[in-house]
Design an enzyme around this catalytic site. Sequence first.
Site, PDB file in Angstrom:
ATOM      1  N   ASP A  83      -6.469  -6.709   9.563  1.00 54.44           N
ATOM      2  CA  ASP A  83      -5.390  -6.623  10.539  1.00 54.44           C
ATOM      3  C   ASP A  83      -5.146  -5.186  10.965  1.00 54.44           C
ATOM      4  O   ASP A  83      -4.586  -4.928  12.040  1.00 54.44           O
ATOM      5  CB  ASP A  83      -4.114  -7.261   9.994  1.00 54.44           C
ATOM      6  CG  ASP A  83      -3.668  -6.682   8.660  1.00 54.44           C
ATOM      7  OD1 ASP A  83      -4.484  -6.043   7.978  1.00 54.44           O
ATOM      8  OD2 ASP A  83      -2.496  -6.880   8.281  1.00 54.44           O
ATOM      9  N   ARG A 104      -4.712   1.925  -1.255  1.00 54.62           N
ATOM     10  CA  ARG A 104      -4.909   0.573  -0.754  1.00 54.62           C
ATOM     11  C   ARG A 104      -4.710  -0.517  -1.793  1.00 54.62           C
ATOM     12  O   ARG A 104      -5.245  -0.450  -2.900  1.00 54.62           O
ATOM     13  CB  ARG A 104      -6.330   0.455  -0.186  1.00 54.62           C
ATOM     14  CG  ARG A 104      -6.610  -0.887   0.480  1.00 54.62           C
ATOM     15  CD  ARG A 104      -8.064  -1.000   0.922  1.00 54.62           C
ATOM     16  NE  ARG A 104      -8.297  -2.211   1.690  1.00 54.62           N
ATOM     17  CZ  ARG A 104      -9.491  -2.717   1.938  1.00 54.62           C
ATOM     18  NH1 ARG A 104     -10.578  -2.090   1.501  1.00 54.62           N
ATOM     19  NH2 ARG A 104      -9.616  -3.826   2.636  1.00 54.62           N
ATOM     20  N   LEU A 105      -3.934  -1.518  -1.411  1.00 57.42           N
ATOM     21  CA  LEU A 105      -3.897  -2.806  -2.096  1.00 57.42           C
ATOM     22  C   LEU A 105      -4.555  -3.787  -1.139  1.00 57.42           C
ATOM     23  O   LEU A 105      -3.990  -4.124  -0.100  1.00 57.42           O
ATOM     24  CB  LEU A 105      -2.462  -3.235  -2.411  1.00 57.42           C
ATOM     25  CG  LEU A 105      -2.324  -4.577  -3.133  1.00 57.42           C
ATOM     26  CD1 LEU A 105      -2.911  -4.499  -4.533  1.00 57.42           C
ATOM     27  CD2 LEU A 105      -0.873  -5.015  -3.193  1.00 57.42           C
ATOM     28  N   CYS A 130       0.855  -1.188   0.000  1.00 58.17           N
ATOM     29  CA  CYS A 130       0.000   0.000   0.000  1.00 58.17           C
ATOM     30  C   CYS A 130       0.889   1.236   0.000  1.00 58.17           C
ATOM     31  O   CYS A 130       2.105   1.145   0.128  1.00 58.17           O
ATOM     32  CB  CYS A 130      -0.913   0.016   1.222  1.00 58.17           C
ATOM     33  SG  CYS A 130      -2.109  -1.335   1.283  1.00 58.17           S
ATOM     34  N   GLY A 173       1.352  -2.843   4.951  1.00 60.79           N
ATOM     35  CA  GLY A 173       1.975  -4.082   5.396  1.00 60.79           C
ATOM     36  C   GLY A 173       0.956  -5.127   5.769  1.00 60.79           C
ATOM     37  O   GLY A 173      -0.208  -5.076   5.362  1.00 60.79           O
ATOM     38  N   ILE A 196      -5.767  -6.944   0.685  1.00 58.03           N
ATOM     39  CA  ILE A 196      -5.364  -8.331   0.894  1.00 58.03           C
ATOM     40  C   ILE A 196      -6.278  -8.999   1.924  1.00 58.03           C
ATOM     41  O   ILE A 196      -6.713 -10.130   1.745  1.00 58.03           O
ATOM     42  CB  ILE A 196      -3.899  -8.418   1.367  1.00 58.03           C
ATOM     43  CG1 ILE A 196      -2.964  -7.736   0.362  1.00 58.03           C
ATOM     44  CG2 ILE A 196      -3.495  -9.871   1.582  1.00 58.03           C
ATOM     45  CD1 ILE A 196      -2.900  -8.393  -0.987  1.00 58.03           C
TER      46      ILE A 196
END
Length: 331
Positions: free
Chosen positions: A102, A51-52, A2, A78, A54
């Site tokens: 997370d 944002r990526l 990210c 992360g 996951i």
Amino acid sequence: MCGIAGVLNFDGRPVAQQTIDCFTDSLAHRGPDGRGTWKNDPCGIALGHRRLAILDLSESGHQPMAYLDGRYIITFNGEIYNFLEIRAELKTDGYTFFSDSDTEVVLAAYDKWGPEMLLRFNGMWAFAIWDAKERTLFLARDRFGIKPLHYRLAPQGLAFASELKAFHHLDGYHAELDIQTAGLASRQAFRVEGSERTLFKGVLRLQGGHSALVRNGRMAISRWWNTLDHLVSPPPTLEVQAEEFYRLFSDSVRLRMRSDVKVGTCLSGGFDSTAVACTMAKMASGAAVGRQAADWRHAFVATFPGKLNDEQPQAEEAANYAGVKTLLLEI
């Protein structure tokens, strides 16, 4: 991967929306799945995130993310691999969660343990947390600096971003090459990468295993991780050492298979990558991963047709054994 960015004006001047927008969007390639900014004008702070996705692909995982009625705001790059275990521990202490990410676990952990939470994390990260009650900004980087974090500290304020080139887009900063650092990087690159220095004058790197607390216009940097302080005594025999290594290695692979999107691995056909691929297959066959990726049977194989160093045959053999599909990358 990210992209995170932020600006904090020490005199309380509001951060212009255009300033945080340009700073954040310079990192768009790091986060194609979402974009967000947050500002608090009375405190002169703004945070941005690309944002990526996951974990938790829904809007509940959107960042910057707030927690405890907005006391804490985070922008995070992360993954905390053991977030499920930490989340369960925090829930027994009365913490509630509104997402499956997370990121929210990091926020609750910060409220519970403060900076000491970092020692509990198994993962890779760079993040910034604004505490609206204390008016402090906490920045932290993982043990070995896997995730990047650069910052510019000036009398008027602090700015930070995931990438050095983002500072080209920061209002009030004119990028200028640090000739001395550039010369050192050309001769001994690791002496630069392992230090706080960067190629831009006035822009520094928060080093791996370090954190920083910004309060009342001052930035205090601390080293929270030193590997030499955490060495363990090896088991007495080779057999027990091998068993312990296998346990640690398997657990490492297990935790890294947690994902809400597809995952894969790189496979050369050598010992290391073959061990990873085969352990993934074993973990997926029945071990309790928790939030395991539904689609993990992918292995990227670099090939060098006609060259002595082409390991495609060995990689294909390992892939067949592990039951994964190969995606050939001809070089």
